[in-house]
Motif scaffolding. Sequence first.
Motif, PDB file in Angstrom:
ATOM      1  N   THR A 645       0.865  -1.179   0.000  1.00 44.05           N
ATOM      2  CA  THR A 645       0.000   0.000   0.000  1.00 44.05           C
ATOM      3  C   THR A 645       0.900   1.226   0.000  1.00 44.05           C
ATOM      4  N   LEU A 646       0.972   1.898  -1.144  1.00 41.24           N
ATOM      5  CA  LEU A 646       1.872   3.038  -1.275  1.00 41.24           C
ATOM      6  C   LEU A 646       1.134   4.343  -1.029  1.00 41.24           C
ATOM      7  N   GLU A 647       1.844   5.315  -0.445  1.00 38.33           N
ATOM      8  CA  GLU A 647       1.278   6.653  -0.325  1.00 38.33           C
ATOM      9  C   GLU A 647       1.021   7.207  -1.717  1.00 38.33           C
ATOM     10  N   LEU A 648       0.095   8.156  -1.810  1.00 37.51           N
ATOM     11  CA  LEU A 648      -0.317   8.679  -3.115  1.00 37.51           C
ATOM     12  C   LEU A 648       0.854   9.237  -3.902  1.00 37.51           C
ATOM     13  N   GLY A 649       1.739  10.006  -3.203  1.00 38.88           N
ATOM     14  CA  GLY A 649       2.884  10.596  -3.896  1.00 38.88           C
ATOM     15  C   GLY A 649       3.827   9.541  -4.438  1.00 38.88           C
ATOM     16  N   LEU A 650       4.104   8.512  -3.626  1.00 39.30           N
ATOM     17  CA  LEU A 650       4.981   7.435  -4.071  1.00 39.30           C
ATOM     18  C   LEU A 650       4.347   6.631  -5.193  1.00 39.30           C
ATOM     19  N   LYS A 651       3.026   6.499  -5.155  1.00 36.81           N
ATOM     20  CA  LYS A 651       2.322   5.747  -6.187  1.00 36.81           C
ATOM     21  C   LYS A 651       2.479   6.437  -7.538  1.00 36.81           C
ATOM     22  N   HIS A 652       2.401   7.759  -7.538  1.00 43.19           N
ATOM     23  CA  HIS A 652       2.580   8.499  -8.791  1.00 43.19           C
ATOM     24  C   HIS A 652       4.022   8.404  -9.277  1.00 43.19           C
ATOM     25  N   HIS A 653       4.942   8.459  -8.339  1.00 40.92           N
ATOM     26  CA  HIS A 653       6.358   8.288  -8.676  1.00 40.92           C
ATOM     27  C   HIS A 653       6.578   6.908  -9.293  1.00 40.92           C
ATOM     28  N   PHE A 654       5.893   5.946  -8.718  1.00 44.68           N
ATOM     29  CA  PHE A 654       5.950   4.560  -9.169  1.00 44.68           C
ATOM     30  C   PHE A 654       5.433   4.436 -10.610  1.00 44.68           C
ATOM     31  N   TYR A 655       4.288   5.065 -10.899  1.00 46.99           N
ATOM     32  CA  TYR A 655       3.738   5.017 -12.254  1.00 46.99           C
ATOM     33  C   TYR A 655       4.649   5.741 -13.247  1.00 46.99           C
ATOM     34  N   ASP A 656       5.225   6.850 -12.807  1.00 49.24           N
ATOM     35  CA  ASP A 656       6.174   7.560 -13.674  1.00 49.24           C
ATOM     36  C   ASP A 656       7.302   6.637 -14.103  1.00 49.24           C
ATOM     37  N   LEU A 657       7.826   5.857 -13.147  1.00 50.95           N
ATOM     38  CA  LEU A 657       8.908   4.933 -13.460  1.00 50.95           C
ATOM     39  C   LEU A 657       8.442   3.875 -14.466  1.00 50.95           C
ATOM     40  N   PHE A 658       7.268   3.305 -14.216  1.00 52.41           N
ATOM     41  CA  PHE A 658       6.748   2.270 -15.109  1.00 52.41           C
ATOM     42  C   PHE A 658       6.591   2.811 -16.528  1.00 52.41           C
ATOM     43  N   PHE A 659       6.024   4.006 -16.644  1.00 49.93           N
ATOM     44  CA  PHE A 659       5.828   4.587 -17.973  1.00 49.93           C
ATOM     45  C   PHE A 659       7.167   4.964 -18.608  1.00 49.93           C
ATOM     46  N   ALA A 660       8.124   5.412 -17.768  1.00 51.42           N
ATOM     47  CA  ALA A 660       9.439   5.784 -18.300  1.00 51.42           C
ATOM     48  C   ALA A 660      10.148   4.590 -18.909  1.00 51.42           C
ATOM     49  N   SER A 693      -5.865   8.875 -15.092  1.00 49.34           N
ATOM     50  CA  SER A 693      -6.895   9.374 -14.182  1.00 49.34           C
ATOM     51  C   SER A 693      -6.400  10.467 -13.249  1.00 49.34           C
ATOM     52  N   HIS A 694      -5.093  10.718 -13.228  1.00 49.53           N
ATOM     53  CA  HIS A 694      -4.572  11.739 -12.316  1.00 49.53           C
ATOM     54  C   HIS A 694      -3.718  12.740 -13.080  1.00 49.53           C
ATOM     55  N   TRP A 695      -3.819  13.998 -12.713  1.00 48.39           N
ATOM     56  CA  TRP A 695      -3.123  15.048 -13.467  1.00 48.39           C
ATOM     57  C   TRP A 695      -1.609  14.897 -13.433  1.00 48.39           C
ATOM     58  N   LYS A 696      -1.054  14.272 -12.359  1.00 53.61           N
ATOM     59  CA  LYS A 696       0.394  14.160 -12.250  1.00 53.61           C
ATOM     60  C   LYS A 696       0.980  13.166 -13.253  1.00 53.61           C
ATOM     61  N   THR A 697       0.205  12.165 -13.622  1.00 57.17           N
ATOM     62  CA  THR A 697       0.727  11.121 -14.521  1.00 57.17           C
ATOM     63  C   THR A 697       0.013  11.098 -15.869  1.00 57.17           C
ATOM     64  N   ARG A 698      -0.993  11.975 -16.031  1.00 54.36           N
ATOM     65  CA  ARG A 698      -1.830  11.938 -17.238  1.00 54.36           C
ATOM     66  C   ARG A 698      -1.018  12.155 -18.508  1.00 54.36           C
ATOM     67  N   GLU A 699      -0.155  13.174 -18.493  1.00 58.87           N
ATOM     68  CA  GLU A 699       0.604  13.509 -19.708  1.00 58.87           C
ATOM     69  C   GLU A 699       1.556  12.378 -20.091  1.00 58.87           C
ATOM     70  N   PHE A 700       2.178  11.795 -19.081  1.00 55.81           N
ATOM     71  CA  PHE A 700       3.133  10.713 -19.344  1.00 55.81           C
ATOM     72  C   PHE A 700       2.415   9.485 -19.904  1.00 55.81           C
ATOM     73  N   ALA A 701       1.289   9.125 -19.312  1.00 52.92           N
ATOM     74  CA  ALA A 701       0.520   7.976 -19.797  1.00 52.92           C
ATOM     75  C   ALA A 701       0.068   8.198 -21.236  1.00 52.92           C
ATOM     76  N   SER A 702      -0.320   9.414 -21.526  1.00 54.15           N
ATOM     77  CA  SER A 702      -0.738   9.758 -22.893  1.00 54.15           C
ATOM     78  C   SER A 702       0.409   9.571 -23.880  1.00 54.15           C
ATOM     79  N   LEU A 703       1.599  10.007 -23.492  1.00 49.60           N
ATOM     80  CA  LEU A 703       2.768   9.863 -24.360  1.00 49.60           C
ATOM     81  C   LEU A 703       3.108   8.388 -24.608  1.00 49.60           C
ATOM     82  N   ILE A 704       2.921   7.558 -23.583  1.00 50.04           N
ATOM     83  CA  ILE A 704       3.199   6.127 -23.737  1.00 50.04           C
ATOM     84  C   ILE A 704       2.245   5.503 -24.745  1.00 50.04           C
TER      85      ILE A 704
END
Length: 773
Positions: A645-660, A693-704
């Motif tokens: 169970t990750l904190e929200l901030g870490l979860k977004h960091h986590f998704y950024d890594l996956f998309f990267a 679904s979240h503004w912090k990762t939306r642009e990155f997910a779109s690029l992927i």
Amino acid sequence: MGEIFISYSTKDSRVAEQLYTTLQEQGFICWFAPNDVPPGGDYASRITEAINKFQYFLVIVSQNSCTSEHVQSEVSLAAQNKKMIIPFRIDDYLSDWMKYYISRVSWIEVNPSNMDESIESLIQKLKGMDNLSQSPVISHYGKSAQEVKGLKDSSAQVYQIQSQEIEKVKQLFVPDPSFNKAKLLLEEKRILFLHSSEHSGKYTTGLSLLNDQKIESLSQIIPTITEKELLKVPFEKNAGYIIDNISPDTLLSINSFSLKKLSESLQHLNAYMVITTSIEVEHQECSIQHKKQENTYQLLKNHFSYLNKTDKTQDDFQNLIEEKQIVSSIINDFQPRDAEPLINKLITVLTGKQSTDEFLQSLKQNVEKRIHQWFQEERTIDQYAFITSLAVFNEYPYSQLEVIVKRLRDCLNIELNSNKDEEQTQILDLSFGLQLESIGAERYEGLSNANIGQVRDTYIRFKTKEDAEAVLRYIWHNYPQLKKAILVWLEVLLEHGNKQINSQITKALAVLFQDDTLFIMNHILQDWANHKDQYYRVLAINLLNELAEYKENLVIVDKLLNHWSSLSNNYRLQWTAAAAYGTNLGVYLFPDSFTNLASIFYVNSQKLDNIVLESISNLFLFGKFDPFFYQAVPYLFNVWLKENTLELGLKHHFYDLFFAILTYIDEESLKVLLSEKEIQVDILPRMLAEGLSHWKTREFASLIIKHMFSEANKDQTIQEPLRMFTFSLLVKGGSPLKGSILTILKDILQEPYREVAVPIVNEIIKLERMKQK
């Protein structure tokens, strides 16, 4: 040291010039446009050529560079060529395209009030990276996608053996005298222990025994698996399993009850298991002593057929090995493990690249005899300093070796309380040629790297490279009083070391580790790994990578990294483990490397999140050389998300890594990724829907998503899986994300790769119209 391409906006020239000057002074070779593109030169072609050639890509990140088309082109080209991108961020501005390319790596944040401190941090990072191998590697354990997707926790340690390894064994294997007896015992007991001294061919014999059972699949189990984990392994029907060089702890923990349970499970599934070890086994009823192959010539002939890439024939080879001198030398002290290097040497004799005398000189028994004779004569401290230095720094520049020898001589004088004023032979004086000859050493001409390019230089080496290891081992074992002086000498060299010096030292320590494991581990490796200076921790990782080149060391390396990973109260050892998993070791020990990184991140993310995430990214960048690695990415991330169970901030960091990580995927890897139904219609759509679904990762997910369409446009066979993925994405996203997904598809229709999206969009439009009716 490393070669660095510096990318920057001309508006940031002052910072770029300061970086260039400082890095050059530190010994790095830098490509800097004002100095490396002549007036009137072809700027574009020079840039492309330099990015292709240089190892590291240093980009100065600022509002100026983020709005520069030239910098964007350079960064894009560096990413396409899989260069190590190192961002040096001098202000708070970050464009979407820059984030797309640099989010997978940690960057240097500049302290405006102290530029020198920021540059020093950059230099330390570069020195650390410069000591880590960037070569493509393959796991010793033969990773496979089907096992990865079955991961429920970190105990899954069974991997399918690669088909090319099985074919190699079939071509090379020659039965040993105990083979038929071992085969009958395996058929009866279903589990067989093969024990004998190291390097006698137990692994090859084990695979051959399993192959002879007409099994349908062949897998390897990591030797560090515990007895408890072994009993939980989900064995398959008609399958064969091998544990090579099993951990002594695991071997001793296997009792009669667990052995019976294993045997019954294997019997029920018509499966078999072979366990190899160099320790004598208690369970005599299902163990056999493995014996070395007696038919040495057949083994060598098989290796010749397999390794020979020349126009020489089997008859040529037969005539060569029947020569009297070679026959007697090969038979003496031969181990099956020696077959491959021995054949490679004999091929050089056949092709005229090496004389018969040179070949004979390189054989183990001749090397040891020659070295022993040299040490029997009375020698000066200078001579001991010289031969020891040459053993560590074989094939080293003459001028640099002179300084290295002097430092060791000083350490020896201090340790032995010798009179420094006593007259000694000047070991590197030009008149020393005869003494070089006496130990089989020589001078030769070669090229050295310098800031102005490659220049001619004089080197010194043993005529036979095997002499270096033999000398090192001889001194270490027969002169224990010199150990302290040698360690002080190495420490002095490392304080002022560079990539070349550090590499030679870690290679030498890896040689000594084979014979003096506890000393090197306790007095050097552990100290380096727990050092307050990151430089020494990187050296520890270097040494671990050198050790991993010897397959039998993997048990020790794996245990060390597992232990360090578990020490949540020791930041330095956890840092070393996390960074080590971002090198070749991460591939060797995959997927345990990923699960340990996830564990470190979960319990110590506040201090170690950057190094953990960068290592995970590096791990899969190494895996890029095997497209099936990409099937592991979503499975492992999916497991991580479900288990923690990750904190929200870490979860977004986590998704950024996956998309990267996915930004590096090409059409071949995408094809492999989408070939798995679960990834295609569940895991990947769900994770990208979460990202959108979240503004912090939306642009990155779109690029992927756009990147996936771009790569799919290159291969028509990916288009149907992509269609399934797109519709699953719409389902997973639901009504709230439908508009965003359709907007992404509309954007794709404006791109050159729009053809792959047209039929998908048309089908969506058609379905929407049917719903409206």
